[in-house]
Design a protein around this motif. Sequence first.
Motif, PDB file in Angstrom:
ATOM      1  N   TRP A 112       1.220  12.571   5.718  1.00  0.00           N
ATOM      2  CA  TRP A 112       2.160  11.664   5.034  1.00  0.00           C
ATOM      3  C   TRP A 112       3.074  10.992   6.050  1.00  0.00           C
ATOM      4  O   TRP A 112       3.362   9.807   5.969  1.00  0.00           O
ATOM      5  CB  TRP A 112       2.995  12.459   4.030  1.00  0.00           C
ATOM      6  N   GLY A 113       3.524  11.736   7.047  1.00  0.00           N
ATOM      7  CA  GLY A 113       4.385  11.183   8.082  1.00  0.00           C
ATOM      8  C   GLY A 113       3.692  10.098   8.876  1.00  0.00           C
ATOM      9  O   GLY A 113       4.308   9.101   9.268  1.00  0.00           O
ATOM     10  N   LEU A 114       2.401  10.298   9.149  1.00  0.00           N
ATOM     11  CA  LEU A 114       1.632   9.275   9.869  1.00  0.00           C
ATOM     12  C   LEU A 114       1.581   7.976   9.078  1.00  0.00           C
ATOM     13  O   LEU A 114       1.801   6.878   9.615  1.00  0.00           O
ATOM     14  CB  LEU A 114       0.203   9.780  10.118  1.00  0.00           C
ATOM     15  N   GLU A 115       1.278   8.092   7.771  1.00  0.00           N
ATOM     16  CA  GLU A 115       1.187   6.895   6.940  1.00  0.00           C
ATOM     17  C   GLU A 115       2.546   6.214   6.816  1.00  0.00           C
ATOM     18  O   GLU A 115       2.656   4.982   6.856  1.00  0.00           O
ATOM     19  CB  GLU A 115       0.670   7.281   5.546  1.00  0.00           C
ATOM     20  N   HIS A 116       3.590   7.027   6.688  1.00  0.00           N
ATOM     21  CA  HIS A 116       4.935   6.465   6.569  1.00  0.00           C
ATOM     22  C   HIS A 116       5.330   5.753   7.865  1.00  0.00           C
ATOM     23  O   HIS A 116       5.888   4.647   7.836  1.00  0.00           O
ATOM     24  CB  HIS A 116       5.933   7.585   6.264  1.00  0.00           C
ATOM     25  N   ASP A 117       5.025   6.367   9.026  1.00  0.00           N
ATOM     26  CA  ASP A 117       5.395   5.762  10.309  1.00  0.00           C
ATOM     27  C   ASP A 117       4.647   4.445  10.520  1.00  0.00           C
ATOM     28  O   ASP A 117       5.196   3.492  11.075  1.00  0.00           O
ATOM     29  CB  ASP A 117       5.075   6.737  11.450  1.00  0.00           C
ATOM     30  N   ALA A 118       3.409   4.388  10.042  1.00  0.00           N
ATOM     31  CA  ALA A 118       2.644   3.147  10.192  1.00  0.00           C
ATOM     32  C   ALA A 118       3.223   2.007   9.370  1.00  0.00           C
ATOM     33  O   ALA A 118       3.001   0.827   9.674  1.00  0.00           O
ATOM     34  CB  ALA A 118       1.183   3.402   9.791  1.00  0.00           C
TER      35      ALA A 118
END
Length: 793
Positions: A112-118
Amino acid sequence: MKQLIVSLVFLVIWLPSLLFAAGNTSFSPPLEQSDAWKGPYKKWKIEKRSFYFNGFKPEMLIHANLSTKSGPYPVVIKADFMEWLYGGGRRKIKSGAVYITGRRDFPFVTQWGLEHDAGLKYGIGKMRFNGLFLFTLFFCLALPVLLALWLMVDEVTIDTPQERKRKYLDFVELVKDIENRAQGNPVWLRRKTIRLAFLGYLVVIGSILLMLPVGLGLGAALVVLTGGNAGVAKLAFIIAAVPIGFAWHMGKSLLSPSFDYEGVEVTAKDCPKLFALLEEICQKANGPMFKRVFIDNQLNASVTRSGGLLGFFGMGPVVLTIGLPLMQSQTSKQLSGVIGHEYGHVAAKDNVWGQWVYRIRNSWLVLDDKLRFEHLWYTLKLNRFYEWFIATFSAYSFALSRSCEYEADAFSARVAGKDAMAEALSSLAVYGDQYDGTFWRNIWERSDKGENLKNITPYQEIPSFFNNLGDVSDSIEQALKRKTDYTGTHPSVSDRLAALGTEFSVPEPPTPDHSAATALLEDMAEKLADDFSREWQEKAQEHWENRQEERQHWQSRYEELKTKPVKDMEEEDLRELISAAGRMEDDALYYKASEEMLHRHPDSTGALLNCLWYRLMIEKDESQLAEMEKLLKTHPSYTADVCGYAIEFFEKAGRPEEAKPYHDKLDDWHYLSRAANDERDAILSADEFKEHDLPEKALVYLSEHAEKHPIIARIYLAQKDVKYMPEFPCYVIAYKTKPGFWASQKKVDEDVMQFIYESGLPEEFLFIEADGVSGLEKKLKQINGAQIYQKAK
């Protein structure tokens, strides 16, 4: 207590919203997967959650154990606020996967953090953020401003008569100071007023725009804090609708999508000579041709730009309205001066900004009337600013508008000729006074003589009236005596003529064959006169017939009673004789009957005032003024009558200076009267009520009337405690409605208006929805006998 609760609610919403905004930013480089990353690990267990502030952004942490081949592996995950909030209990991290990155700033990260950071696609320097951050940041900045405005606001109150007088005197002094300064620097006045206008637009439009994200933000914050529960989502929608509804209400008040022009629209095909004159004026002015032209039944002319969505901003279409009586009272030359003046208000190139302020001034005053007691307006709590702005803008725009009147006169002198403008002003001063007073008084006096309304065609009789006026010296004298004051923006005719460098000249009466109406409208003039006369007959019929019936009744009673000795009369006959003699203008009998009534009833203030009036106005006994003053000490409601008698007495005696104290007292009475009217026009949360004193017959009537209107479910009746003029009661009828399931709000409003209109109750009855003011129904329920109707189930 109320302020404390609101402040706590503010903190509960604002702090999480601020953290949510911070969670949508990052000062670290983008997270990009590489071969050095390990995972994803899907089996892991949350042990606890915590967070701390590291610079601008709070670091939100989830302490957990990964399940790896080598056994449990402790991790501290830097999570987004939403992820941190839901990362425990029955709620799991959205993706259920964790990576070991090897990076010092983010050693562990979820899917989820990866998608949010993107999604953090925007950047300022090292800071990265998404669109949600901008929205929530604006919401977080706006909410404290709204709280501060709410906390500092004053409750809605009714201005006292003293406050009204002080505000008016302050307004006059401010206008005088502005005009004195503007004499040497007219550009300053124009610029200052324009800046004030834009400030008002900025605040009002800004408040509308502010409410949209606040409403959406409140709803979103509630959904976020509760995890998107379906029931809470409905509540969030209702909460969001309050500020958004305010924005809609304000926007609707500003932008009127339509404007109903009075009169009959004419075209160049209908009136070629009139349009030829209009085109000539527009060409000389080098301005746009009128978009539409109307002929109405007033002795007036106006050019407006009020229609369309941009009407509030003075940017609507240029529409000319000319009164048929004005055209019947003037020559074509004089009319061209009037039209040139009106056109100068919207098309003068040398003062385009000043004329714009002239047009929008009325828009602000109309908005002030609309929002004075609107409760939605006070949800934004801008009344302190608005009170200051209206007072200040009114003073500056008043001074500028008066300047614009002189400039419009000068503009007309250039495009139509100085003589035309001067003759137009002289004509309006004389014929306007005669038309408003003598002409219509003569028309209505014919009803007293028993004439058939069908034979009365006023708009066809106007030309001959103006042509046969005779001596108009009194009208001229009054026009020249009139001084420029602060009750209106129009200067006196003397000052306007002096500014043009001309003098007053008695206008030649236009003959019916040479008036502007005949010359410019030709055959259309007769048709319009017929149409307006027919419309007037339809509107006047009921009043005309009632007046005739009343006159016949009192004429009959007068003839019957005048020969009887007043001392031998029954009391009811004596009362009728007083009324009949007054209407028949038999002053001697009026006095004699009033004197007898006073003899029988020494406490009859009405009879006493009648006698005092006769001795003062007919017998010229000036000592009666002192007696009238004594009467006012115990019966102040007669102030307007006494002051009117005194002013008339002194002015007829050629002693106007001695009338001044009575003018001042009458002014104070008007301030009191306006305060009393405002007090009776609205219900405020601080108002108190008591039992009504109406007879049972009135209650039965109201119940039967409500039964005829299915939408009315309940009625409360009480008397409002009023501070000003308590001798005149104010009855409040609070109603509750129960509309059908599919009924639209428009239909509900129409049914309620029909219920109010058909009640036929006088103005001392105030109708209001029981839920319209907070706490109103609760107060009314506590009053004995207040609920007078309940619809049967």
